[in-house]
Motif scaffolding. Structure first.
Motif, PDB file in Angstrom:
ATOM      1  N   GLY A  52       0.796  -1.218   0.000  1.00  0.00           N
ATOM      2  CA  GLY A  52       0.000   0.000   0.000  1.00  0.00           C
ATOM      3  C   GLY A  52       0.829   1.270   0.000  1.00  0.00           C
ATOM      4  N   ILE A  53       2.089   1.162  -0.443  1.00  0.00           N
ATOM      5  CA  ILE A  53       3.003   2.306  -0.445  1.00  0.00           C
ATOM      6  C   ILE A  53       3.232   2.752  -1.885  1.00  0.00           C
ATOM      7  N   ASP A  54       2.963   4.025  -2.169  1.00  0.00           N
ATOM      8  CA  ASP A  54       3.211   4.589  -3.492  1.00  0.00           C
ATOM      9  C   ASP A  54       4.701   4.846  -3.671  1.00  0.00           C
ATOM     10  N   VAL A  55       5.121   4.983  -4.923  1.00  0.00           N
ATOM     11  CA  VAL A  55       6.530   5.216  -5.254  1.00  0.00           C
ATOM     12  C   VAL A  55       6.640   6.440  -6.138  1.00  0.00           C
ATOM     13  N   HIS A  56       7.646   7.254  -5.846  1.00  0.00           N
ATOM     14  CA  HIS A  56       7.956   8.437  -6.653  1.00  0.00           C
ATOM     15  C   HIS A  56       9.453   8.405  -6.902  1.00  0.00           C
ATOM     16  N   MET A  57       9.868   8.484  -8.160  1.00  0.00           N
ATOM     17  CA  MET A  57      11.293   8.467  -8.490  1.00  0.00           C
ATOM     18  C   MET A  57      11.726   9.821  -9.019  1.00  0.00           C
ATOM     19  N   THR A  58      12.925  10.211  -8.609  1.00  0.00           N
ATOM     20  CA  THR A  58      13.398  11.552  -8.937  1.00  0.00           C
ATOM     21  C   THR A  58      14.888  11.547  -9.247  1.00  0.00           C
ATOM     22  N   ASP A  59      15.317  12.607  -9.918  1.00  0.00           N
ATOM     23  CA  ASP A  59      16.749  12.818 -10.129  1.00  0.00           C
ATOM     24  C   ASP A  59      17.264  13.959  -9.247  1.00  0.00           C
ATOM     25  N   VAL A  60      16.408  14.494  -8.388  1.00  0.00           N
ATOM     26  CA  VAL A  60      16.826  15.525  -7.430  1.00  0.00           C
ATOM     27  C   VAL A  60      17.569  14.816  -6.301  1.00  0.00           C
ATOM     28  N   ALA A  61      18.757  15.265  -5.982  1.00  0.00           N
ATOM     29  CA  ALA A  61      19.593  14.566  -4.998  1.00  0.00           C
ATOM     30  C   ALA A  61      19.312  14.989  -3.553  1.00  0.00           C
ATOM     31  N   ASP A  62      19.085  16.256  -3.306  1.00  0.00           N
ATOM     32  CA  ASP A  62      18.936  16.778  -1.950  1.00  0.00           C
ATOM     33  C   ASP A  62      17.554  16.421  -1.375  1.00  0.00           C
ATOM     34  N   ILE A  63      17.535  15.782  -0.226  1.00  0.00           N
ATOM     35  CA  ILE A  63      16.276  15.331   0.373  1.00  0.00           C
ATOM     36  C   ILE A  63      15.365  16.496   0.721  1.00  0.00           C
ATOM     37  N   ASP A  64      15.871  17.538   1.349  1.00  0.00           N
ATOM     38  CA  ASP A  64      15.021  18.673   1.725  1.00  0.00           C
ATOM     39  C   ASP A  64      14.387  19.326   0.501  1.00  0.00           C
ATOM     40  N   THR A  65      15.165  19.489  -0.559  1.00  0.00           N
ATOM     41  CA  THR A  65      14.638  20.064  -1.799  1.00  0.00           C
ATOM     42  C   THR A  65      13.577  19.151  -2.394  1.00  0.00           C
ATOM     43  N   THR A  66      13.836  17.862  -2.388  1.00  0.00           N
ATOM     44  CA  THR A  66      12.885  16.886  -2.931  1.00  0.00           C
ATOM     45  C   THR A  66      11.560  16.938  -2.176  1.00  0.00           C
ATOM     46  N   LEU A  67      11.629  16.941  -0.845  1.00  0.00           N
ATOM     47  CA  LEU A  67      10.399  16.986  -0.054  1.00  0.00           C
ATOM     48  C   LEU A  67       9.623  18.276  -0.324  1.00  0.00           C
ATOM     49  N   LYS A  68      10.323  19.397  -0.405  1.00  0.00           N
ATOM     50  CA  LYS A  68       9.680  20.684  -0.679  1.00  0.00           C
ATOM     51  C   LYS A  68       8.967  20.651  -2.033  1.00  0.00           C
ATOM     52  N   LEU A  69       9.664  20.176  -3.067  1.00  0.00           N
ATOM     53  CA  LEU A  69       9.067  20.102  -4.401  1.00  0.00           C
ATOM     54  C   LEU A  69       7.879  19.148  -4.428  1.00  0.00           C
ATOM     55  N   TYR A  70       8.004  18.010  -3.747  1.00  0.00           N
ATOM     56  CA  TYR A  70       6.895  17.056  -3.711  1.00  0.00           C
ATOM     57  C   TYR A  70       5.668  17.691  -3.058  1.00  0.00           C
ATOM     58  N   LEU A  71       5.863  18.332  -1.929  1.00  0.00           N
ATOM     59  CA  LEU A  71       4.745  18.936  -1.209  1.00  0.00           C
ATOM     60  C   LEU A  71       4.107  20.092  -1.978  1.00  0.00           C
ATOM     61  N   GLU A  72       4.881  20.724  -2.854  1.00  0.00           N
ATOM     62  CA  GLU A  72       4.357  21.796  -3.705  1.00  0.00           C
ATOM     63  C   GLU A  72       3.724  21.238  -4.984  1.00  0.00           C
ATOM     64  N   GLY A  73       3.809  19.914  -5.189  1.00  0.00           N
ATOM     65  CA  GLY A  73       3.280  19.311  -6.408  1.00  0.00           C
ATOM     66  C   GLY A  73       4.138  19.565  -7.626  1.00  0.00           C
ATOM     67  N   LYS A  74       5.427  19.849  -7.404  1.00  0.00           N
ATOM     68  CA  LYS A  74       6.330  20.221  -8.493  1.00  0.00           C
ATOM     69  C   LYS A  74       7.430  19.194  -8.755  1.00  0.00           C
ATOM     70  N   LEU A  75       7.351  18.015  -8.161  1.00  0.00           N
ATOM     71  CA  LEU A  75       8.392  17.002  -8.341  1.00  0.00           C
ATOM     72  C   LEU A  75       7.922  15.984  -9.377  1.00  0.00           C
ATOM     73  N   PRO A  76       8.528  16.019 -10.580  1.00  0.00           N
ATOM     74  CA  PRO A  76       8.122  15.036 -11.601  1.00  0.00           C
ATOM     75  C   PRO A  76       8.421  13.616 -11.119  1.00  0.00           C
ATOM     76  N   ASN A  77       7.555  12.682 -11.469  1.00  0.00           N
ATOM     77  CA  ASN A  77       7.771  11.273 -11.164  1.00  0.00           C
ATOM     78  C   ASN A  77       8.411  10.625 -12.382  1.00  0.00           C
ATOM     79  N   LEU A  78       9.686  10.318 -12.287  1.00  0.00           N
ATOM     80  CA  LEU A  78      10.456   9.793 -13.413  1.00  0.00           C
ATOM     81  C   LEU A  78      10.297   8.272 -13.489  1.00  0.00           C
ATOM     82  N   THR A  79       9.151   7.847 -13.991  1.00  0.00           N
ATOM     83  CA  THR A  79       8.838   6.415 -14.037  1.00  0.00           C
ATOM     84  C   THR A  79       9.796   5.629 -14.921  1.00  0.00           C
ATOM     85  N   GLU A  80      10.506   6.313 -15.795  1.00  0.00           N
ATOM     86  CA  GLU A  80      11.492   5.624 -16.633  1.00  0.00           C
ATOM     87  C   GLU A  80      12.668   5.092 -15.807  1.00  0.00           C
ATOM     88  N   ARG A  81      12.749   5.481 -14.549  1.00  0.00           N
ATOM     89  CA  ARG A  81      13.801   4.984 -13.664  1.00  0.00           C
ATOM     90  C   ARG A  81      13.459   3.624 -13.074  1.00  0.00           C
TER      91      ARG A  81
END
Length: 130
Positions: free
Chosen positions: A99-128
């Protein structure tokens, strides 16, 4: 909501779910990170948890691989999302079954990634997924 991010150092996202040594679990309320904790994560680096690649096996889907993936998921069953740099299809299936969703990213920094995700701005790179 809780988001688990795979990491080796608590600051950057590991590029492969199975090889990460830890989870950084972020607790989210009202669109904000209100706490973080680091949790151990079993994986391909853990003794006895390496993938077996026997002839004819469908990588990531044989019984041994499924057992390995279940061990990787066991410490984050209270999370709703995992963010990683990439992962195999078998790990993806094990997370989905939990029951856990997956989101893949090329953003390295965790704080930046969380911020972008919460803003709805983190692309989900399913090709990964591989």
């Amino acid at each position: 909501m809780k988001i688990a991010v795979v990491t080796d150092d608590g600051k950057t996202i590991c590029q492969h779910f199975g090889r990460a040594g830890y989870y950084l679990v972020a607790s989210i309320e009202n669109g904000q990170v209100i706490g973080k904790e680091q949790r151990p994560k079993s994986g391909h680096h853990t003794e006895g948890m390496q993938h077996n690649h026997a002839a004819g096996d469908c990588h990531g889907f044989n019984a041994h691989s499924q057992s390995v993936h279940a061990g990787m998921v066991s410490n984050i069953t209270d999370c709703q999302l995992v963010i990683a740099g990439g992962m195999g299809m078998g790990a993806r299936q094990s997370l989905s079954q939990a029951g856990i969703d997956v989101h893949m990213t090329d953003v390295a920094d965790i704080d930046t990634t969380l911020k972008l995700y919460l803003e709805g701005k983190l692309p989900n790179l399913t090709e990964r997924l591989h």
